[in-house]
Design a protein around this motif. Structure first.
Motif, mmCIF file in Angstrom:
data_model
loop_
_atom_site.group_PDB
_atom_site.id
_atom_site.type_symbol
_atom_site.label_atom_id
_atom_site.label_comp_id
_atom_site.label_asym_id
_atom_site.label_seq_id
_atom_site.Cartn_x
_atom_site.Cartn_y
_atom_site.Cartn_z
ATOM 1 N N ALA A 108 -9.673 -6.026 -10.624
ATOM 2 C CA ALA A 108 -10.589 -6.996 -10.020
ATOM 3 C C ALA A 108 -11.904 -6.367 -9.572
ATOM 4 C CB ALA A 108 -9.923 -7.668 -8.820
ATOM 5 N N GLY A 109 -11.933 -5.029 -9.481
ATOM 6 C CA GLY A 109 -13.140 -4.354 -9.025
ATOM 7 C C GLY A 109 -13.374 -4.494 -7.532
ATOM 8 N N VAL A 110 -12.273 -4.530 -6.758
ATOM 9 C CA VAL A 110 -12.360 -4.656 -5.303
ATOM 10 C C VAL A 110 -11.474 -3.590 -4.654
ATOM 11 C CG1 VAL A 110 -12.819 -7.145 -5.440
ATOM 12 C CG2 VAL A 110 -10.471 -6.338 -5.141
ATOM 13 N N THR A 111 -11.431 -3.590 -3.349
ATOM 14 C CA THR A 111 -10.604 -2.630 -2.623
ATOM 15 C C THR A 111 -9.310 -3.290 -2.124
ATOM 16 O OG1 THR A 111 -11.655 -3.172 -0.528
ATOM 17 C CG2 THR A 111 -12.661 -1.391 -1.839
ATOM 18 N N LYS A 112 -8.338 -2.446 -1.768
ATOM 19 C CA LYS A 112 -7.071 -2.968 -1.235
ATOM 20 C C LYS A 112 -7.272 -3.821 0.016
ATOM 21 C CE LYS A 112 -3.718 0.408 -2.842
ATOM 22 N NZ LYS A 112 -2.720 1.401 -2.419
ATOM 23 N N PRO A 113 -8.137 -3.394 0.957
ATOM 24 C CA PRO A 113 -8.334 -4.247 2.134
ATOM 25 C C PRO A 113 -8.800 -5.660 1.783
ATOM 26 C CG PRO A 113 -9.173 -2.053 2.592
ATOM 27 C CD PRO A 113 -8.815 -2.094 1.128
ATOM 28 N N SER A 114 -9.555 -5.798 0.696
ATOM 29 C CA SER A 114 -9.990 -7.135 0.266
ATOM 30 C C SER A 114 -8.787 -8.001 -0.084
ATOM 31 C CB SER A 114 -10.902 -7.039 -0.957
ATOM 32 O OG SER A 114 -12.069 -6.341 -0.653
ATOM 33 N N GLU B 65 -2.478 -1.706 -6.459
ATOM 34 C CA GLU B 65 -3.560 -0.830 -6.934
ATOM 35 C C GLU B 65 -4.099 -1.312 -8.281
ATOM 36 O OE1 GLU B 65 -6.399 1.840 -6.656
ATOM 37 O OE2 GLU B 65 -4.887 1.664 -5.092
ATOM 38 N N GLU B 66 -3.210 -1.686 -9.187
ATOM 39 C CA GLU B 66 -3.639 -2.177 -10.501
ATOM 40 C C GLU B 66 -4.421 -3.490 -10.371
ATOM 41 O OE1 GLU B 66 -1.749 -3.118 -14.916
ATOM 42 O OE2 GLU B 66 -0.382 -2.779 -13.235
ATOM 43 N N ILE B 67 -3.971 -4.351 -9.487
ATOM 44 C CA ILE B 67 -4.651 -5.636 -9.287
ATOM 45 C C ILE B 67 -6.070 -5.415 -8.794
ATOM 46 C CG2 ILE B 67 -4.688 -7.767 -7.922
ATOM 47 C CD1 ILE B 67 -1.560 -7.533 -7.888
ATOM 48 N N VAL B 68 -6.222 -4.593 -7.755
ATOM 49 C CA VAL B 68 -7.562 -4.402 -7.180
ATOM 50 C C VAL B 68 -8.472 -3.626 -8.121
ATOM 51 C CG1 VAL B 68 -6.784 -4.700 -4.799
ATOM 52 C CG2 VAL B 68 -6.904 -2.394 -5.759
#
Length: 189
Positions: A39-45, A33-36
């Motif tokens: 990064a300004g993206v979603t978990k599925p990405s 969650e922190e990574i996405v």
């Protein structure tokens, strides 16, 4: 959520986010969650690009090693046909890096310390890449024609690892700032 950078793919943003977070905070302490979010993206990405956090960690370790490999190549280019000079170039650079306040050591060493189970895939990959670093030092030492090249190699590897850890353990500039001088003493002994 951070605003995405234009022209940068989601996978690249995830990789850049993970690189900073893993290096600064540790692999285990950083969640998907922190990574996405960073990064300004979603978990599925993330899961489309890397399948899992462990897949992303493997990419991080490989990229960290490429940075190390680049430093070895810079040493070789700066001191062609001079293995002693190459080693000193590397250790002088390490001394400079290890004395900076934001220095967090070697990402590969940090991964090994975070994953004590020698059979864990992340630990195994980090250890494999660390061995490649030691092999580079060994290859330079072997070209020197020194007596007891294994002992000298071991000493230089210990110096390298010590500088990685000392850069985190002591207030800057710390003992790592002397890595180049200590390498000179070892090479001249």
């Amino acid at each position: 959520m951070k605003r995405p950078l234009t022209g940068v793919s989601a996978a690249e943003r995830i990789r850049a986010s993970a690189r900073v977070l893993f290096y600064n905070n540790g692999i285990r302490s950083v969640g998907v969650e922190e990574i996405v979010q960073n990064a300004g993206v979603t978990k599925p990405s993330l899961y489309r690009a890397y399948e899992s956090k462990d897949g992303l960690v493997a990419v991080y370790l490989d990229e960290f090693f490429l940075t190390c490999r680049k430093r070895f190549e810079e040493a070789e280019a700066a001191c062609p046909d001079d293995p002693r000079g190459q080693l000193l170039f590397y250790f002088d650079g390490l001394a400079e890096r290890a004395s900076h306040p934001a220095y967090r050591g070697c990402g590969l060493t940090n991964a090994i310390l975070e994953f004590p189970n020698r059979e864990h895939p992340i630990r195994r990959e980090a250890a494999r890449l660390k061995q490649a670093m030691a092999d580079w030092i060994s290859s330079r030492v072997m070209l020197l024609g020194k007596r007891d090249p294994e002992v000298l190699t071991s000493g230089l590897v210990l110096l390298m690892e010590g500088a990685f850890v000392a850069g985190q353990a002591f207030a800057p500039p710390g003992p790592g700032t002397h890595a180049g001088m200590v390498a000179r003493l070892m090479l001249d002994a």
